[in-house]
Design a protein around this motif. Structure first.
Motif, PDB file in Angstrom:
ATOM      1  N   HIS A   1       2.892   6.791   2.593  1.00 47.02           N
ATOM      2  CA  HIS A   1       2.054   7.046   1.419  1.00 47.02           C
ATOM      3  C   HIS A   1       1.018   5.937   1.267  1.00 47.02           C
ATOM      4  N   ALA A   2       0.168   6.084   0.263  1.00 48.95           N
ATOM      5  CA  ALA A   2      -0.770   5.041  -0.144  1.00 48.95           C
ATOM      6  C   ALA A   2      -0.888   5.111  -1.658  1.00 48.95           C
ATOM      7  N   ASP A   3      -0.897   3.971  -2.315  1.00 48.77           N
ATOM      8  CA  ASP A   3      -0.847   3.911  -3.768  1.00 48.77           C
ATOM      9  C   ASP A   3      -2.248   3.769  -4.358  1.00 48.77           C
ATOM     10  N   ALA A   4      -2.329   3.820  -5.670  1.00 54.61           N
ATOM     11  CA  ALA A   4      -3.576   3.560  -6.394  1.00 54.61           C
ATOM     12  C   ALA A   4      -3.229   3.171  -7.815  1.00 54.61           C
ATOM     13  N   LEU A   5      -4.020   2.294  -8.393  1.00 49.35           N
ATOM     14  CA  LEU A   5      -3.843   1.877  -9.776  1.00 49.35           C
ATOM     15  C   LEU A   5      -5.094   2.215 -10.574  1.00 49.35           C
ATOM     16  N   PRO A   6      -4.916   2.694 -11.823  1.00 47.67           N
ATOM     17  CA  PRO A   6      -6.093   2.843 -12.699  1.00 47.67           C
ATOM     18  C   PRO A   6      -6.728   1.474 -12.933  1.00 47.67           C
ATOM     19  N   ARG A   7      -8.018   1.452 -13.187  1.00 49.87           N
ATOM     20  CA  ARG A   7      -8.732   0.189 -13.353  1.00 49.87           C
ATOM     21  C   ARG A   7      -8.125  -0.678 -14.457  1.00 49.87           C
TER      22      ARG A   7
ATOM     23  N   LEU B   1      13.695  10.616  -0.330  1.00 50.40           N
ATOM     24  CA  LEU B   1      14.601   9.778   0.460  1.00 50.40           C
ATOM     25  C   LEU B   1      16.073  10.135   0.237  1.00 50.40           C
ATOM     26  N   LYS B   2      16.356  11.219  -0.453  1.00 45.46           N
ATOM     27  CA  LYS B   2      17.728  11.488  -0.877  1.00 45.46           C
ATOM     28  C   LYS B   2      18.529  12.337   0.097  1.00 45.46           C
ATOM     29  N   ALA B   3      18.404  12.098   1.377  1.00 44.11           N
ATOM     30  CA  ALA B   3      19.307  12.701   2.358  1.00 44.11           C
ATOM     31  C   ALA B   3      20.478  11.745   2.551  1.00 44.11           C
ATOM     32  N   PRO B   4      21.730  12.209   2.401  1.00 42.08           N
ATOM     33  CA  PRO B   4      22.866  11.295   2.357  1.00 42.08           C
ATOM     34  C   PRO B   4      23.173  10.602   3.669  1.00 42.08           C
ATOM     35  N   ASP B   5      22.736  11.172   4.799  1.00 45.38           N
ATOM     36  CA  ASP B   5      23.153  10.628   6.084  1.00 45.38           C
ATOM     37  C   ASP B   5      21.970  10.224   6.962  1.00 45.38           C
ATOM     38  N   VAL B   6      20.781  10.044   6.366  1.00 43.77           N
ATOM     39  CA  VAL B   6      19.587   9.684   7.129  1.00 43.77           C
ATOM     40  C   VAL B   6      19.003   8.388   6.576  1.00 43.77           C
ATOM     41  N   PRO B   7      19.079   7.285   7.328  1.00 45.73           N
ATOM     42  CA  PRO B   7      18.410   6.056   6.875  1.00 45.73           C
ATOM     43  C   PRO B   7      16.929   6.324   6.636  1.00 45.73           C
ATOM     44  N   SER B   8      16.435   5.957   5.457  1.00 45.36           N
ATOM     45  CA  SER B   8      15.091   6.350   5.046  1.00 45.36           C
ATOM     46  C   SER B   8      14.361   5.221   4.348  1.00 45.36           C
ATOM     47  N   VAL B   9      13.069   5.154   4.575  1.00 39.38           N
ATOM     48  CA  VAL B   9      12.209   4.246   3.820  1.00 39.38           C
ATOM     49  C   VAL B   9      10.926   4.986   3.454  1.00 39.38           C
ATOM     50  N   LEU B  10      10.285   4.515   2.398  1.00 41.94           N
ATOM     51  CA  LEU B  10       8.983   5.018   2.004  1.00 41.94           C
ATOM     52  C   LEU B  10       8.006   3.845   2.050  1.00 41.94           C
ATOM     53  N   ILE B  11       6.947   3.987   2.819  1.00 42.51           N
ATOM     54  CA  ILE B  11       5.984   2.907   3.024  1.00 42.51           C
ATOM     55  C   ILE B  11       4.687   3.235   2.308  1.00 42.51           C
ATOM     56  N   GLU B  12       4.286   2.355   1.403  1.00 43.30           N
ATOM     57  CA  GLU B  12       2.955   2.436   0.806  1.00 43.30           C
ATOM     58  C   GLU B  12       2.048   1.531   1.643  1.00 43.30           C
ATOM     59  N   LEU B  13       1.147   2.114   2.396  1.00 37.93           N
ATOM     60  CA  LEU B  13       0.323   1.353   3.334  1.00 37.93           C
ATOM     61  C   LEU B  13      -0.632   0.395   2.642  1.00 37.93           C
ATOM     62  N   GLY B  14      -0.936   0.676   1.411  1.00 42.28           N
ATOM     63  CA  GLY B  14      -1.875  -0.146   0.653  1.00 42.28           C
ATOM     64  C   GLY B  14      -2.347   0.625  -0.553  1.00 42.28           C
ATOM     65  N   TYR B  15      -3.344   0.072  -1.239  1.00 39.74           N
ATOM     66  CA  TYR B  15      -3.875   0.678  -2.456  1.00 39.74           C
ATOM     67  C   TYR B  15      -5.257   1.275  -2.181  1.00 39.74           C
ATOM     68  N   VAL B  16      -5.332   2.601  -2.302  1.00 37.92           N
ATOM     69  CA  VAL B  16      -6.624   3.270  -2.125  1.00 37.92           C
ATOM     70  C   VAL B  16      -7.615   2.787  -3.177  1.00 37.92           C
ATOM     71  N   SER B  17      -7.097   2.336  -4.314  1.00 33.49           N
ATOM     72  CA  SER B  17      -7.954   1.873  -5.406  1.00 33.49           C
ATOM     73  C   SER B  17      -8.552   0.497  -5.133  1.00 33.49           C
ATOM     74  N   ASN B  18      -8.046  -0.218  -4.131  1.00 33.09           N
ATOM     75  CA  ASN B  18      -8.558  -1.547  -3.785  1.00 33.09           C
ATOM     76  C   ASN B  18      -9.544  -1.412  -2.616  1.00 33.09           C
ATOM     77  N   LYS B  19     -10.741  -1.957  -2.770  1.00 37.77           N
ATOM     78  CA  LYS B  19     -11.776  -1.801  -1.749  1.00 37.77           C
ATOM     79  C   LYS B  19     -11.345  -2.355  -0.397  1.00 37.77           C
ATOM     80  N   GLY B  20     -10.710  -3.544  -0.402  1.00 39.14           N
ATOM     81  CA  GLY B  20     -10.272  -4.141   0.853  1.00 39.14           C
ATOM     82  C   GLY B  20      -9.222  -3.303   1.550  1.00 39.14           C
ATOM     83  N   ASP B  21      -8.217  -2.838   0.790  1.00 38.11           N
ATOM     84  CA  ASP B  21      -7.187  -1.981   1.381  1.00 38.11           C
ATOM     85  C   ASP B  21      -7.787  -0.678   1.883  1.00 38.11           C
TER      86      ASP B  21
END
Length: 432
Positions: free
Chosen positions: A277-283, A376-396
């Protein structure tokens, strides 16, 4: 237990039928845009060129301009109040920002692909309302064909009664692998079945959002497109090593409900599930930046993790999925004892991933977090969720669209996956 088994049998049968239907009838999604010119004609999807709202808080009308008449179905959903319009695949050529402003009974609406061959419009309502009328007008008097939806305000009791009495077909999005297989067959590619002796670990890559669900958006970039491109690059890197079987939850701009994403991991007996995924924050909330790695827990590690989980878990509501039909084994998965061991492995992989990524990627000031993400709620599958960065940030945002940044980040993730699955590879024996 019997009902769960029946659900799984029916789901498998539905997917087989869907794949067969796609192979025999449906053109590959996006063929007109993504493939080199061929003698085969491009799909001639209906075009939606304009949309508008009229009315007030008692009665509201929606009009969609088309270039040809279509068939459609419309139905209402509760909690939150929504109206959904399903139709054949449509090319939406609407002005930027269409649907973000509401009127009368409609707060906002969104539109997009929900399955190969099927599009959907979802209206967020200000309160309970019934579909008073819905129809398609033929072209006349220099006006194009138009889809018209008329809503009327009702009370909660009347709304619930109308839901119980409604009889509607359910459009179930097809999982991306079935669509990809059909597309490959259409294109003349050879699809190799998985050998029964293939003991390679399965890695599921889950690019978040898709289709009608755009995810976060800023600076002209959409999360669903950014994470799909990244997920495909990670798939290619892992497949090139030959160590793994890689399964994508989606390979194109298709909406996949959260429960179906979980099922893909479980049905594939995945050794690892990586949601991107990629996140974003309101100003008004500042200008955060950097990648963050999330694992599953009963409680969010902080307010930001809780906010993000709440936003990501709304994907089904955004896509117009009837949440009342959510199976209890997904809703109650956190109490499963198997989840405890899985969480341990998930946390172990998250730490390995952070160790690799911090050498090549700018990380968030608190790079490891946890929250109750439904995907991520599968009981037998190791899982992670990665936020690659913030779309709201110009550098990211500049990094997220950079091929060089993507290559370096994909490399660090692939290295973490190699390290995490090394023990399993050693015990599984050589890959075929």
């Amino acid at each position: 237990m019997a009902s769960r088994a029946n659900r799984r049998v029916l789901l498998g049968y539905a997917l087989v039928c869907a794949a067969a239907l796609l192979c025999s009838h449906a053109p590959p999604v996006g063929a007109a845009e993504d493939q080199s010119p061929t003698p085969t004609a491009a799909p001639n999807f209906p075009v939606a060129s304009g949309a508008r709202l009229a009315g007030d808080s008692k009665q509201t009308r929606f009009v969609l301009d088309l270039d040809k008449t279509i068939q459609f179905s419309a139905f209402a959903l509760a909690d939150p109040y929504r109206v959904v319009v399903d139709m054949p695949q449509v090319s939406f050529q609407l002005a930027a920002g269409t649907g973000t402003a509401g009127r009368g009974l409609i707060k906002a609406f969104r539109y997009g692909l929900v399955m190969p061959g099927g599009s959907r419009i979802v209206f967020d309502l200000t309160g309970p309302a019934k579909i008073a009328n819905s129809y398609v007008l033929d072209a006349a008097n220099s006006q194009p064909p138009r889809l018209v939806l008329e809503l009327e305000q009702v009370d909660r009791t009347s709304f619930v009664q109308s839901l119980a009495a409604a009889s509607r077909p359910e459009l179930r999005p097809v999982i991306a692998d079935a669509a990809a297989t059909a597309a490959a067959v259409e294109a003349g590619a050879t699809v190799k079945p998985v050998a029964a002796t293939d003991l390679r670990p399965v890695v599921v890559i889950d690019p978040g959002h898709g289709g009608i669900d755009n995810g976060t958006q800023a600076g002209g970039e959409s999360e669903k497109n950014l994470v799909l491109g990244f997920g495909l690059a990670l798939r290619d890197r892992l497949e090139k090593s030959g160590k793994y079987r890689v399964v994508m939850t989606r390979t194109d701009d298709t909406f996949i409900p959260l429960a179906d994403r979980v099922r893909i991991g479980r049905n594939q007996s995945a050794a690892l599930f990586v949601s991107i995924h990629a996140d974003a924050l309101p100003r008004r909330e500042g200008d955060a930046r950097g990648a963050t790695i999330y694992t599953l827990s009963d409680r969010a590690s902080d307010a930001e993790a809780e906010r993000l989980a709440e936003a990501e878990n709304k994907a089904d509501a955004i896509g117009g999925v009837n949440l009342t039909e959510e199976p209890t084994d997904v809703a109650d998965i956190l109490i499963d004892l198997a989840q405890r061991e899985t969480r341990t492995f998930s946390n172990r992989f998250a730490r390995l991933l952070m160790g690799e990524m911090k050498n090549t990627v700018r990380m968030h000031k608190h790079p490891l977090k946890s929250a109750g993400f439904r995907v991520l709620k599968a009981p037998d599958v190791p899982s992670v969720l990665i936020e690659l960065g913030y779309v709201s940030n110009k550098g990211d945002r500049e990094h997220l669209v950079s091929e060089n940044w993507r290559s370096r980040t994909v490399g660090s993730m692939a290295q973490a996956i190699d390290t995490f699955l090394a023990k399993r590879l050693a015990t599984a024996g050589p890959a075929n």
